[in-house]
Design an enzyme around this catalytic site. Structure first.
Site, mmCIF file in Angstrom:
data_model
loop_
_atom_site.group_PDB
_atom_site.id
_atom_site.type_symbol
_atom_site.label_atom_id
_atom_site.label_comp_id
_atom_site.label_asym_id
_atom_site.label_seq_id
_atom_site.Cartn_x
_atom_site.Cartn_y
_atom_site.Cartn_z
ATOM 1 N N TYR A 6 -6.374 5.475 0.029
ATOM 2 C CA TYR A 6 -7.473 5.145 0.914
ATOM 3 C C TYR A 6 -8.252 6.348 1.436
ATOM 4 C CZ TYR A 6 -5.190 0.643 0.722
ATOM 5 O OH TYR A 6 -4.635 -0.521 0.277
ATOM 6 N N ARG B 62 -3.380 -8.348 -7.671
ATOM 7 C CA ARG B 62 -3.411 -7.073 -8.386
ATOM 8 C C ARG B 62 -1.980 -6.649 -8.647
ATOM 9 N NH1 ARG B 62 -4.433 -3.166 -4.835
ATOM 10 N NH2 ARG B 62 -2.485 -2.113 -5.372
ATOM 11 N N SER C 216 0.806 -1.221 0.000
ATOM 12 C CA SER C 216 0.000 0.000 0.000
ATOM 13 C C SER C 216 0.837 1.269 0.000
ATOM 14 C CB SER C 216 -0.961 0.029 1.194
ATOM 15 O OG SER C 216 -1.998 -0.894 1.019
ATOM 16 N N GLU D 9 4.976 -4.166 -8.658
ATOM 17 C CA GLU D 9 4.799 -5.240 -7.681
ATOM 18 C C GLU D 9 3.484 -5.948 -7.944
ATOM 19 O OE1 GLU D 9 4.199 -3.976 -3.632
ATOM 20 O OE2 GLU D 9 3.201 -2.133 -4.268
ATOM 21 N N GLY E 284 -6.873 -4.885 -1.582
ATOM 22 C CA GLY E 284 -7.901 -4.324 -0.717
ATOM 23 C C GLY E 284 -9.305 -4.632 -1.209
#
Length: 320
Positions: free
Chosen positions: A217, A256, A143, A274, A280
């Site tokens: 987020y 993902r 993240s 990556e 999420g």
């Protein structure tokens, strides 16, 4: 899915991504309950094995992000307990969360990734590891936690000052990579009866700065262009590399893969950054968004991941 199951949704934990995991887990739990499944919510703590054993679920939905839910630790525990679980298994999780190990697994097979090397943070106060601009990131966080872009105009100093706020204050070692200018994109891959398939390409356009943890987020901080307005050839390459990464790493359920594309260089400017084995599942998350674009509701997506995990367990399949 017609049969109803008892699903333990594992969420929370103590990683930097705890708040995101709680949002993902609650979304998953509500979706499963809406479909009539029995759900036990488990906020990860040190007694998690006993709590899972006490609950006795048919399957665990792993909604954890970061360490120890995404790095193989929880996967190994569940393997020992003999409890089926969603997403990737121990070996895949160990490799995919480590950016250097991921490169070693993918680059020899033709997946383009940025060069770079592991550096001791102490050395950053003496000289730059690469020509500026470059990126510093933790080796095994997700993240965009702890990512810094070091440029000639950055306020970190030259060389980086010890008192400058950055990931070098939190980690002993970091991955240094050349900064790739251009566009941020991502592709979700979902396992199905005919094998893994890429859903679509989303371009991520932060309204300020770069696509960091807050941009990912915080509602309204990033525009999601789904599908991305890019040439068909680039979109096909992104989807192909995402499926290749999913397959080579041994991902299960869904993954993902994130990209940077320097559109001035065409195909030569496309790089995989990556692959995320625990994407999420929040209201802002990219996998549910891409699934919706492909005609799959959030509830359908959650059930598909549970079904895949149970199917794999019933046929004696192992998580990667």
């Amino acid at each position: 899915m017609t049969e109803k199951h008892h699903v333990a949704v594992l969420m929370g934990g103590w990683a930097n991504e705890r708040p995101v995991s709680l949002m993902s887990g609650e979304g998953v739990a509500k979706a499963l309950e809406a479909r009539g499944h029995r759900v036990t919510r488990i906020d990860m703590d040190r007694k998690v094995a006993a709590r899972i054993a006490e609950a006795g679920p048919d399957v665990v939905f792993n909604a954890l992000h970061g360490v120890p839910g995404e790095d193989g630790t929880v996967q190994g525990m569940l393997d020992l307990m003999g409890v089926p679980y969603t997403h990737s298994g121990l070996a895949t999780s160990v490799i995919a969360i480590d950016k250097e190990l991921t490169k070693q697994a993918l680059v020899p097979h033709g997946v383009p990734m940025p060069g770079g090397r592991i550096v001791d943070c102490e050395s950053l106060y003496e000289k730059d590891p690469l020509a500026r601009p470059y990126v510093l990131k933790p080796v095994n966080e997700g993240s965009s936690v702890g990512v810094a872009i070091v440029t000639d105009s950055s306020n970190y100093g030259n060389p980086i000052r010890r008192d400058a706020k950055g990931p070098w204050q939190e980690f002993d070692r970091l991955l240094a990579e050349p900064y790739i200018k251009g566009r941020e994109m991502t592709v979700a891959v979902l396992d199905g009866a005919e094998g893994p398939r890429a859903l679509t390409v989303t371009e991520l356009v932060p309204k300020s700065g770069f696509y960091d943890f807050d941009a990912k987020y915080t509602d309204g901080m990033t525009d999601h262009i789904c599908p991305a307005q890019i040439p068909d050839r680039i979109a096909d390459l992104c989807k192909g590399y995402a499926v290749q990464a999913h397959t080579l790493l041994g991902c299960k359920g869904c993954s993902r893969t994130d990209f940077r594309w320097d559109d001035e260089l065409g195909e030569d400017g496309l790089f995989v950054l990556e692959t995320n084995t625990q994407p999420g599942m929040t209201p802002l998350s990219l996998v549910p968004e891409q699934a919706k674009y492909c005609g799959m509701s959030y509830e359908d997506l959650v059930e598909a991941l549970v079904e895949e995990a149970l199917s794999r367990a019933s046929t004696g399949g192992r998580n990667g």
